[in-house]
Design a protein around this motif. Sequence first.
Motif, mmCIF file in Angstrom:
data_model
loop_
_atom_site.group_PDB
_atom_site.id
_atom_site.type_symbol
_atom_site.label_atom_id
_atom_site.label_comp_id
_atom_site.label_asym_id
_atom_site.label_seq_id
_atom_site.Cartn_x
_atom_site.Cartn_y
_atom_site.Cartn_z
ATOM 1 N N GLN A 133 -49.333 -87.041 -35.476
ATOM 2 C CA GLN A 133 -49.053 -86.368 -34.213
ATOM 3 C C GLN A 133 -48.713 -87.335 -33.088
ATOM 4 N N CYS A 134 -48.729 -88.647 -33.373
ATOM 5 C CA CYS A 134 -48.421 -89.640 -32.339
ATOM 6 C C CYS A 134 -47.113 -90.387 -32.605
ATOM 7 N N THR A 135 -46.448 -90.087 -33.712
ATOM 8 C CA THR A 135 -45.250 -90.847 -34.073
ATOM 9 C C THR A 135 -44.121 -90.680 -33.068
ATOM 10 N N HIS A 136 -44.123 -89.584 -32.298
ATOM 11 C CA HIS A 136 -43.048 -89.367 -31.325
ATOM 12 C C HIS A 136 -43.105 -90.362 -30.166
ATOM 13 N N LEU A 137 -44.211 -91.111 -30.043
ATOM 14 C CA LEU A 137 -44.336 -92.091 -28.973
ATOM 15 C C LEU A 137 -43.892 -93.485 -29.405
ATOM 16 N N MET A 138 -43.579 -93.676 -30.682
ATOM 17 C CA MET A 138 -43.152 -94.985 -31.158
ATOM 18 C C MET A 138 -41.765 -95.317 -30.614
ATOM 19 N N PRO A 139 -41.523 -96.568 -30.194
ATOM 20 C CA PRO A 139 -40.252 -96.927 -29.544
ATOM 21 C C PRO A 139 -39.012 -96.550 -30.327
ATOM 22 N N SER A 140 -38.991 -96.800 -31.639
ATOM 23 C CA SER A 140 -37.762 -96.539 -32.395
ATOM 24 C C SER A 140 -37.533 -95.052 -32.655
ATOM 25 N N GLN A 141 -38.547 -94.216 -32.390
ATOM 26 C CA GLN A 141 -38.406 -92.781 -32.615
ATOM 27 C C GLN A 141 -37.977 -92.030 -31.357
ATOM 28 N N ARG A 142 -38.107 -92.690 -30.217
ATOM 29 C CA ARG A 142 -37.821 -92.020 -28.941
ATOM 30 C C ARG A 142 -36.321 -92.056 -28.668
ATOM 31 N N LYS A 143 -35.731 -90.878 -28.561
ATOM 32 C CA LYS A 143 -34.290 -90.775 -28.355
ATOM 33 C C LYS A 143 -33.956 -89.435 -27.707
ATOM 34 N N GLU A 184 -40.605 -91.054 -19.160
ATOM 35 C CA GLU A 184 -39.946 -92.289 -18.734
ATOM 36 C C GLU A 184 -38.571 -92.424 -19.396
ATOM 37 N N ASP A 185 -38.448 -91.988 -20.665
ATOM 38 C CA ASP A 185 -37.140 -91.986 -21.330
ATOM 39 C C ASP A 185 -36.177 -91.050 -20.613
ATOM 40 N N GLN A 186 -36.693 -89.907 -20.160
ATOM 41 C CA GLN A 186 -35.867 -88.949 -19.434
ATOM 42 C C GLN A 186 -35.385 -89.556 -18.112
ATOM 43 N N LYS A 187 -36.257 -90.305 -17.459
ATOM 44 C CA LYS A 187 -35.894 -90.968 -16.212
ATOM 45 C C LYS A 187 -34.815 -92.024 -16.468
ATOM 46 N N THR A 188 -34.961 -92.774 -17.563
ATOM 47 C CA THR A 188 -33.971 -93.781 -17.923
ATOM 48 C C THR A 188 -32.628 -93.136 -18.229
ATOM 49 N N TYR A 189 -32.653 -91.986 -18.899
ATOM 50 C CA TYR A 189 -31.414 -91.259 -19.207
ATOM 51 C C TYR A 189 -30.675 -90.881 -17.926
ATOM 52 N N LEU A 190 -31.415 -90.398 -16.924
ATOM 53 C CA LEU A 190 -30.782 -89.993 -15.671
ATOM 54 C C LEU A 190 -30.232 -91.197 -14.912
ATOM 55 N N ARG A 191 -30.928 -92.322 -15.010
ATOM 56 C CA ARG A 191 -30.407 -93.540 -14.393
ATOM 57 C C ARG A 191 -29.108 -93.974 -15.059
ATOM 58 N N ALA A 192 -29.092 -93.908 -16.398
ATOM 59 C CA ALA A 192 -27.884 -94.285 -17.128
ATOM 60 C C ALA A 192 -26.737 -93.336 -16.806
ATOM 61 N N LYS A 193 -27.079 -92.065 -16.606
ATOM 62 C CA LYS A 193 -26.053 -91.089 -16.230
ATOM 63 C C LYS A 193 -25.447 -91.460 -14.886
ATOM 64 N N ARG A 194 -26.292 -91.855 -13.945
ATOM 65 C CA ARG A 194 -25.786 -92.282 -12.645
ATOM 66 C C ARG A 194 -24.826 -93.453 -12.797
ATOM 67 N N GLN A 195 -25.197 -94.397 -13.676
ATOM 68 C CA GLN A 195 -24.346 -95.569 -13.865
ATOM 69 C C GLN A 195 -23.020 -95.177 -14.520
#
Length: 405
Positions: A133-143, A184-195
């Motif tokens: 139940q914690c695998t969704h927090l692993m770096p390579s799984q977050r997308k 935090e990934d969602q926040k990064t996505y929005l930043r990348a969208k701005r760029q």
Amino acid sequence: MEDSIIDDGGLEGCIEEMGELAKDKSPYLGMEFPSEEAVYEFYNEYGRIVGFSIRRDYCNKSKKDGVMTSRKFVCYKEGEREKDKRYTMIKNPRSETRTNSKAFMHISFKRELLKWIVSKFDNNHNHPLHLPQCTHLMPSQRKVYDAQGINIDIADETEISLKASHDLISAIAGAKEFVGFTREDQKTYLRAKRQRNLQYGEAGSLLRYFQQQVAENPYFYYAIQLDVDEMITNIFWADHQMITDYGLFGDAVSFDTTFRTNKEYCPLALFSGFNHFRMIVIFGAALLYDETAESFEWLFETFLDAMSGKKPVSFFTDQDQAMAKAISQIMPEVFYGLCTFHLMQNALKHLGYLFKSGSKFSSDLKACIYDYENEHELIEAWNSLIDKYNLQENEWMKRTWRKRE
């Protein structure tokens, strides 16, 4: 308890099921793949099932034509972090995330087959594996997938807050562990969208504005930092009045990034101070792509360049670690202080329950900040504050006290 929490019996059954699934999905020598990306996806899926995150390590390329001939994938906890040689003692060390794990998978490219072959494989992990139940927090799984990106864009355009939109996406998915990315990934996505959206029209307009200012006043200063794809990341500017004010009143400078354009998640950073009438004056402004130490280092270097190399005597910021690191690199001899406004805001954030109506915690904390010039009296007042509100184990209070010097 939330529905997503698994009881002990259900957890044991889930682990056994994942173990059986891992046997069927386990890599073996000679296994073939059509591309390097396909190998990554396979090994990442295997890591998800077993309970570890992966990353790409080194690769070898042919000296004749530059074609990749081999690649190594490793566990995310492979290796050890290098020691910070700048300080003999680090007061607040980062938590260690690497354990020198030896698990890896090595692949080789067979030209005659036009396929990638598993040549070496080791599944020896020296650290606890993640629970299912914690695998969704692993770096390579977050997308953030395209369909999810559409939902994030719609929420952003309708000005739904970051927390509310992530909670909504989690509810649609069934639970947070089924979303596949964190807030935090969602926040990064929005930043990348701005760029990505900062295309020639917008960037060109900004550059034309700066060029027009330079033409009208040669003392106008601006600087733009580009990334490896030659896209604009950080922007700094200061007009003639700002530079003149800094020359007169720049001994004490306050640096603040709390002025933020919420929609684009792009921090607006201001260098400010006081003039001889105690009126606020601005020394410079910047739009930052992120708030990393590297961005702050570029910004502080650019700020000093705009001010002909003159450094302030005192520099005040909030309790941001990235800022502190950048200041120690660029302006190590400058007195670095904490802004009392941000100090109280952080106190409210970490100890909000003590600011309730009728509590004297706010006035007692302000007394420690403002009222004592004698160190012995300050120590006594602080210890009394800690005992009065039972804050002996509060980490934020401990960190703040260590930074008092």
